[in-house]
Design a protein around this motif. Structure first.
Motif, mmCIF file in Angstrom:
data_model
loop_
_atom_site.group_PDB
_atom_site.id
_atom_site.type_symbol
_atom_site.label_atom_id
_atom_site.label_comp_id
_atom_site.label_asym_id
_atom_site.label_seq_id
_atom_site.Cartn_x
_atom_site.Cartn_y
_atom_site.Cartn_z
ATOM 1 N N GLU A 106 -0.579 -6.570 6.021
ATOM 2 C CA GLU A 106 -1.027 -6.023 4.735
ATOM 3 C C GLU A 106 -0.495 -4.613 4.532
ATOM 4 O O GLU A 106 -0.114 -4.235 3.423
ATOM 5 C CB GLU A 106 -2.561 -6.030 4.669
ATOM 6 N N ILE A 125 2.988 -4.665 3.274
ATOM 7 C CA ILE A 125 3.070 -4.909 1.828
ATOM 8 C C ILE A 125 2.909 -3.599 1.066
ATOM 9 O O ILE A 125 3.639 -3.324 0.103
ATOM 10 C CB ILE A 125 1.985 -5.925 1.403
ATOM 11 N N GLY A 126 1.942 -2.787 1.491
ATOM 12 C CA GLY A 126 1.760 -1.483 0.859
ATOM 13 C C GLY A 126 2.970 -0.591 1.016
ATOM 14 O O GLY A 126 3.365 0.129 0.092
ATOM 15 N N MET A 184 6.122 -1.552 1.342
ATOM 16 C CA MET A 184 7.189 -2.035 0.455
ATOM 17 C C MET A 184 6.942 -1.634 -0.993
ATOM 18 O O MET A 184 7.866 -1.288 -1.724
ATOM 19 C CB MET A 184 7.327 -3.551 0.597
ATOM 20 N N LYS A 185 5.665 -1.664 -1.415
ATOM 21 C CA LYS A 185 5.338 -1.210 -2.772
ATOM 22 C C LYS A 185 5.648 0.278 -2.931
ATOM 23 O O LYS A 185 6.140 0.720 -3.981
ATOM 24 C CB LYS A 185 3.859 -1.478 -3.061
ATOM 25 N N ALA A 186 5.336 1.053 -1.885
ATOM 26 C CA ALA A 186 5.591 2.493 -1.951
ATOM 27 C C ALA A 186 7.077 2.790 -2.035
ATOM 28 O O ALA A 186 7.515 3.647 -2.810
ATOM 29 C CB ALA A 186 4.974 3.176 -0.727
ATOM 30 N N ARG A 195 9.379 0.918 -3.260
ATOM 31 C CA ARG A 195 9.875 0.534 -4.583
ATOM 32 C C ARG A 195 9.520 1.592 -5.637
ATOM 33 O O ARG A 195 10.273 1.810 -6.590
ATOM 34 C CB ARG A 195 9.279 -0.818 -4.981
ATOM 35 N N ARG A 196 8.377 2.258 -5.490
ATOM 36 C CA ARG A 196 7.908 3.195 -6.516
ATOM 37 C C ARG A 196 8.276 4.659 -6.226
ATOM 38 O O ARG A 196 8.066 5.519 -7.068
ATOM 39 C CB ARG A 196 6.384 3.097 -6.645
ATOM 40 N N ALA A 222 3.686 7.121 0.884
ATOM 41 C CA ALA A 222 3.387 5.737 1.254
ATOM 42 C C ALA A 222 1.992 5.554 1.832
ATOM 43 O O ALA A 222 1.441 4.454 1.784
ATOM 44 C CB ALA A 222 4.420 5.234 2.265
ATOM 45 N N TRP A 278 -0.514 3.804 -0.454
ATOM 46 C CA TRP A 278 -0.255 2.395 -0.714
ATOM 47 C C TRP A 278 -0.573 1.541 0.505
ATOM 48 O O TRP A 278 -1.113 0.425 0.381
ATOM 49 C CB TRP A 278 1.209 2.208 -1.128
ATOM 50 N N SER A 310 -4.370 1.373 0.855
ATOM 51 C CA SER A 310 -4.944 0.599 -0.240
ATOM 52 C C SER A 310 -4.871 -0.896 0.040
ATOM 53 O O SER A 310 -5.848 -1.640 -0.167
ATOM 54 C CB SER A 310 -4.212 0.932 -1.542
ATOM 55 N N GLU A 311 -3.714 -1.370 0.513
ATOM 56 C CA GLU A 311 -3.564 -2.797 0.820
ATOM 57 C C GLU A 311 -4.453 -3.211 1.992
ATOM 58 O O GLU A 311 -5.057 -4.286 1.975
ATOM 59 C CB GLU A 311 -2.099 -3.111 1.140
#
Length: 285
Positions: free
Chosen positions: A81, A84-85, A87-89, A91-92, A105, A108, A111-112
């Motif tokens: 999990e 996943i956070g 990877m989102k970080a 990307r943003r 990061a 994120w 949070s996940e």
């Protein structure tokens, strides 16, 4: 060469040690390397740059996941999990904001992991609102220090977290509760293929089915009588009752109704009083 796809997936607890060992083989990036990679990703969509950024920060996700070991969940799942956070970080992330990726990061990743913990820690959710989620994790940290709470400790925690004493008690009771397995059939009957119709049921002591039906029937009865009684009033009296008592919006003042009809507020009060008497007699009969 290390497989860049497999390292993002911890497939089983048995592979966890190998995963951590491989993740730690990836060198940490210098500031210049990180800036170059994040700019390539943001402005050119370079996926190889994204992979390098992710792989070089996996050890950071592992470090954060260890802080959530007290929830009875597999660390492999917590790492998944957190990844996943991460990877989102990636990307943003905006390389122009002047901070390191790891600082951006951390939000994120946590949070996940938080969402995963809340979804899987109990069958029944212990926290549904944003405020309850925050209280849940902060309370876990405080309980490690204080153990079981007494009244003085509840006051201290409530003051530290900026919530009420009742909020702390409620969340502590949710966290202390245990899930109970409910099986409609005895285990022996299931093994023998029997279908026991005398299955146990969970009694709802707070519900009164008969009272609920009676209340619904009474509400329908009184609503019907009120509607019929209103039809017996003249149009102006009926409008006054609606404006004063039955409209969904806020109650209209006597002065506002008086200005609509071109009469005094006292006259509106008299009409309202007479209309209420007629309604009461009609409903009682």
């Amino acid at each position: 060469m290390i497989n860049k796809v497999q390292i993002l997936s911890v497939t089983s607890p048995g592979n966890l040690d190998s995963y951590i060992r491989i993740a730690n083989l990836w060198p940490m990036l210098s500031l210049e390397e990180e800036k170059s990679l994040t700019k390539r990703l943001r402005y050119s969509g370079d996926l190889d740059a994204a992979k390098t950024l992710i792989l070089s920060h996996l050890r950071f996700v592992i470090h954060i996941s260890r802080n959530y070991s007290g929830y009875g969940l597999l660390q492999a799942d917590l790492i998944q999990e957190g990844n996943i956070g991460l990877m989102k970080a990636v990307r943003r992330f905006n390389p122009e904001i002047g901070v390191r990726l790891v600082s951006f990061a951390v939000h994120w990743i946590k949070s996940e992991i938080h969402e995963y913990v809340l979804r899987n820690w109990r069958i029944v959710k212990v926290a549904t609102t944003k405020a309850q989620r925050k209280l849940f994790f902060n309370l876990r940290k405080n309980k490690k220090r204080l153990g079981w709470f007494n009244e003085d400790e509840i006051k201290i925690v409530a003051q530290e977290l900026g919530v009420s004493n009742e909020d702390v008690r409620e969340m502590e009771s949710r966290m202390s509760a245990q899930d109970v397995i409910f099986s409609p059939f005895p285990e022996e009957d299931l093994k023998n293929g029997k279908n026991n119709t005398n299955m146990p049921y969970l009694q709802d002591k707070t519900s009164n089915f008969a009272h609920g039906l009676e209340k619904d029937d009474w509400d329908k009865h009184t609503t019907s009588k009120l509607s019929n009684a209103l039809l017996r009033l003249d149009t102006r009296s009926r409008d006054i009752i609606h404006a004063r008592w039955l409209d969904n919006n806020k109650k209209n003042t006597l002065q506002k109704i008086a200005s609509n009809y071109g009469i005094s507020a006292e006259r509106v009060r008299q009409l309202e009083k007479n209309a209420m008497k007629k309604l009461k007699r009609a409903i009682e009969n």
